[in-house]
Design a protein around this motif. Structure first.
Motif, short mmCIF file in Angstrom:
data_model
loop_
_atom_site.label_atom_id
_atom_site.label_comp_id
_atom_site.label_asym_id
_atom_site.label_seq_id
_atom_site.Cartn_x
_atom_site.Cartn_y
_atom_site.Cartn_z
N MET A 177 0.89 -1.20 -0.03
CA MET A 177 -0.05 -0.12 -0.08
C MET A 177 0.94 1.23 -0.04
O MET A 177 1.80 1.42 0.98
CB MET A 177 -0.76 0.10 1.30
CG MET A 177 -1.78 1.34 1.41
SD MET A 177 -2.62 1.05 2.90
CE MET A 177 -3.24 2.82 3.15
N LYS A 178 0.53 2.22 -1.05
CA LYS A 178 1.49 3.34 -1.06
C LYS A 178 1.19 4.42 0.23
O LYS A 178 -0.02 4.65 0.47
CB LYS A 178 1.01 4.04 -2.43
CG LYS A 178 1.93 5.40 -2.62
CD LYS A 178 1.55 5.99 -3.98
CE LYS A 178 2.53 7.26 -4.23
NZ LYS A 178 2.13 7.72 -5.28
N LYS A 179 2.24 5.02 0.93
CA LYS A 179 2.05 5.64 1.93
C LYS A 179 1.82 7.19 1.37
O LYS A 179 2.44 7.52 0.28
CB LYS A 179 3.15 5.73 2.82
CG LYS A 179 3.33 4.45 3.45
CD LYS A 179 4.46 4.31 4.60
CE LYS A 179 4.70 3.05 5.33
NZ LYS A 179 5.72 3.08 6.42
N MET A 180 1.32 8.07 2.14
CA MET A 180 0.99 9.38 1.70
C MET A 180 2.40 10.26 2.12
O MET A 180 2.98 9.90 3.18
CB MET A 180 0.00 10.09 2.68
CG MET A 180 -1.35 9.48 2.37
SD MET A 180 -2.79 10.09 3.69
CE MET A 180 -3.00 11.70 3.05
N ASN A 181 2.69 10.97 1.35
CA ASN A 181 4.24 11.61 1.25
C ASN A 181 3.91 12.96 2.16
O ASN A 181 3.93 14.16 1.69
CB ASN A 181 4.60 12.02 -0.22
CG ASN A 181 5.93 12.71 0.13
OD1 ASN A 181 6.57 12.52 1.00
ND2 ASN A 181 6.26 13.32 -1.13
N PHE A 182 4.07 12.70 3.51
CA PHE A 182 3.85 13.75 4.41
C PHE A 182 5.04 14.87 4.43
O PHE A 182 4.88 15.82 4.81
CB PHE A 182 3.52 13.42 5.80
CG PHE A 182 4.61 12.47 6.24
CD1 PHE A 182 5.57 13.05 7.00
CD2 PHE A 182 4.60 11.14 6.19
CE1 PHE A 182 6.62 12.15 7.66
CE2 PHE A 182 5.54 10.35 6.96
CZ PHE A 182 6.52 10.94 7.42
N ARG A 183 6.14 14.24 3.78
CA ARG A 183 7.40 15.07 3.88
C ARG A 183 7.08 16.39 3.08
O ARG A 183 8.24 17.29 2.93
CB ARG A 183 8.54 14.30 3.75
CG ARG A 183 8.90 13.22 4.74
CD ARG A 183 9.93 12.55 4.43
NE ARG A 183 10.41 11.57 5.59
CZ ARG A 183 9.87 10.24 5.55
NH1 ARG A 183 9.09 9.89 4.57
NH2 ARG A 183 10.21 9.67 6.93
N LYS A 184 6.10 16.27 2.09
CA LYS A 184 6.31 17.43 1.23
C LYS A 184 5.56 18.70 1.91
O LYS A 184 5.32 19.55 1.22
CB LYS A 184 5.36 16.96 -0.19
CG LYS A 184 4.01 16.88 0.10
CD LYS A 184 3.17 16.12 -1.17
CE LYS A 184 3.27 17.26 -2.32
NZ LYS A 184 2.39 16.70 -3.29
N TYR A 185 5.17 18.52 2.84
CA TYR A 185 4.59 19.60 3.78
C TYR A 185 5.38 20.08 5.03
O TYR A 185 5.88 19.14 5.76
CB TYR A 185 3.06 19.21 4.09
CG TYR A 185 2.37 18.68 3.21
CD1 TYR A 185 1.65 19.74 2.32
CD2 TYR A 185 2.05 17.45 2.94
CE1 TYR A 185 0.84 19.49 1.28
CE2 TYR A 185 1.22 17.10 1.97
CZ TYR A 185 0.75 18.13 0.95
OH TYR A 185 -0.09 17.65 -0.02
N ALA A 186 5.51 21.36 5.27
CA ALA A 186 6.15 21.79 6.29
C ALA A 186 5.17 22.29 7.32
O ALA A 186 4.14 23.07 7.19
CB ALA A 186 7.06 22.96 5.62
N PRO A 187 5.54 22.38 8.79
CA PRO A 187 4.94 22.93 9.86
C PRO A 187 4.88 24.35 9.85
O PRO A 187 5.62 24.92 9.42
CB PRO A 187 5.58 22.29 10.96
CG PRO A 187 7.00 22.17 10.69
CD PRO A 187 6.89 21.55 9.19
#
Length: 560
Positions: free
Chosen positions: A1-11
């Motif tokens: 299952m492909k994971k969501m790429n959360f690293r493309k967002y910054a806090p």
């Protein structure tokens, strides 16, 4: 299952705010409200409102009590312009209501806006331009000074056109659009420049609207930004700090509430949260949140069904059935434990010595917003005995005793499980009669006569009541005469002797159904057999003694 790429967002960055004070503050009064239904809400509709629909919506907003209403973007289209002119030329604007019109900081749009409000006694000209870093770099390709110049030049033109109009009732609002994407120091710099050009003073206040145009952070960070701005703005008494929260993260109401705690004076929003993308801050929710805290919201939402109907008709948008306060299901409970708690709370409410509303699971009295108790408890497979009993008592006056409630709830549960649907109150009432009252076999009461020895109704000896009855049990019919200390006792003794069935009456209750002189009586019975079987029954008759005897027959018919 492909994971969501959360690293493309910054806090989102936090705010350096030593000794922030807003967390310890409480909201004690309503803000200045401004409805943006006719502008921000309208531009988000798949089918924008017609002039007639906008007039109907405007009149609704006035009736609710809004004193500031953003009526449109009159330079954007002929329909928008015509609507503003209709309001002014037909005298539809009450003297205590100020219309608000939006314009970009462009000369021909500003002039067209002033043409639209010509003849208005009171108006707020709302000027905006985007100041966010992202829009400066990508959309406009302008630096900080160039963007600030747009705001300054637009403000100067608004001031000049106001002076030329000679209308003292024209006020000014400025929004650094995309405030949440703008560096705080730069937003302050632009607002200070605008204040200087406008000549803001305590007598000539400017509205500085700091929008959460895109909700980008948790509400506490937005509150930090508002408190920082209030601390650092010069000549604070010359400024009304306004907030306009969008709902991209689903926390617009919390954002606006915390912003008020942080120092905001004014709140813009829309009915039921209508607006671009995920919508605007929902004024219905925020106002009624204040109401439930004992604060006058200064808006009248006492007839939410009427407000919702007008909103649906004008916007063609739906109100979610779980919408706080206004949804069709918010005053219902399907869970059995909720139903029981609500039922007990409703009964205890009139006894509250302080007169304060205190009902479990209902933070607001539905009657306060024009709703009723009729739909508080609804029955499906998740319902419990308390909810079932509440429905029968509320709608039909049948007060099932607590010791019998689980038995009937089991019958309701079986039907709900089998059908998989919600049961109406009529269906529950019919089921009660079918389960207890209308049973005709295997025990049939064919005749029953009640009398008293010597017809002396004052006799106290235990065998004063006489019963003569004919009963059919399956294929066998028998008659009996029996004595007892009352009709029920005599009948039980007689049927035991005649049938050989050994049982005792373990529980009994009765009451009138209704309050009139001709009201029927209902009796409830629990019997226990010598072999361990138990059964419940109910009987209804104009004579309470016969109702009790019918309840015995009902219980016998329901023996497992």
């Amino acid at each position: 299952m492909k994971k969501m790429n959360f690293r493309k967002y910054a806090p989102y960055p936090s705010v350096e705010l030593p000794s922030r004070s807003w967390p310890d503050r409480r909201i004690t009064k309503a803000p200045i409200w401004s409805s943006v239904d006719l502008r921000d809400g309208n531009q988000a509709l798949p089918i924008p409102m017609s002039v007639e629909e906008k007039v109907a919506m405007f009149q609704l907003l006035v009736s609710v009590g809004f004193k500031e209403i953003e009526v449109g973007f009159p330079s954007a289209s002929a329909t928008e312009f015509a609507f503003v002119r209709r309001l002014i030329e037909q005298g539809l604007i009450p003297d205590d209501v100020t219309i608000q019109v939006l314009t970009q900081a462009r000369e021909h749009l500003i002039r067209r806006t002033f043409d639209a409000i010509s003849g208005a006694k009171h108006a707020i000209v709302h000027l905006y331009n985007s100041t966010s870093r992202l829009q400066r770099d990508i959309v406009f390709r302008k630096n900080r000074e160039e963007i600030k110049a747009i705001a300054v030049e637009g403000t100067a033109l608004v001031r000049r056109l106001k002076d030329e109009s000679g209308v003292a009732g024209i006020r000014f609002e400025y929004s650094p659009e995309s405030f949440t994407g703008t560096e705080l120091d730069y937003a302050l710099e632009v607002c200070h420049a605008v204040m200087d050009v406008w000549g803001a003073s305590e007598e000539n206040k400017i509205i500085l609207n700091l929008p959460s145009t895109v909700e980008m952070s948790t509400p506490n960070i937005y509150a930090d930004r508002i408190e920082w701005f209030c601390r650092n703005i010069k000549n604070r008494e010359a400024v009304l700090i306004s907030v306009h929260a969008h709902n991209d993260r689903g926390t617009a109401v919390a954002t606006a509430e915390l912003a008020m705690m942080a120092g905001a004076d004014r709140v813009e929003g829309a009915l039921f949260g209508n607006g671009e993308r995920c919508g605007n801050m929902d004024i219905v929710v925020m106002a009624l949140n204040l109401f439930t805290q004992g604060i006058d919201p200064e808006l009248d939402f006492s007839d939410l069904p009427r407000i919702r109907e007008t909103y649906l008709r004008c916007t063609r948008m739906e109100v979610h059935p779980r919408h706080p306060y206004a949804g069709e299901l918010v005053y219902t409970a399907f869970s059995g434990s909720h139903q029981d708690a609500i039922s007990k709370g409703m009964k205890a409410q009139p006894l509250s010595p302080e007169g304060l509303w205190a009902v479990p699971y209902l933070p607001i009295d539905p009657e306060d917003v024009g709703c009723s108790y009729e739909a508080i408890v609804r029955i499906n497979s998740q319902s419990g005995k308390g909810g079932v009993a509440y429905v029968l008592e509320k709608d039909y006056g049948i007060q099932i005793p607590k010791w019998m409630q689980p038995d009937f709830a089991e019958a309701v549960q079986a039907v709900a499980d089998r059908t998989g649907i919600e049961l109406s109150t009529d269906q529950i009432h019919d089921l009660f009669h079918a389960e207890y009252v209308k049973l005709v076999e295997p025990v049939i009461l064919k005749k029953c006569h009640i009398s008293w020895d010597d017809e002396d109704l004052q006799r106290n000896d235990e065998e004063a009541t006489l019963i003569s009855a004919i009963v059919q049990m399956k294929e066998q019919e028998f008659s009996f005469d029996a004595r007892g200390n009352g009709p029920l006792d005599a009948f039980v003794k007689g049927i035991i002797n005649a049938s050989g069935l050994e049982f005792s009456v373990d529980e009994y209750a009765e009451h009138a159904i209704g309050r009139s002189s001709g009201a029927l009586a209902i009796a409830y019975i629990k019997i226990a057999c010598a072999d361990g079987r138990i059964s419940f029954g109910a009987g209804i008759d104009s004579n309470i003694s016969l109702a009790s005897i019918k309840a015995i027959v009902s219980a016998l018919n329901r023996l497992p």
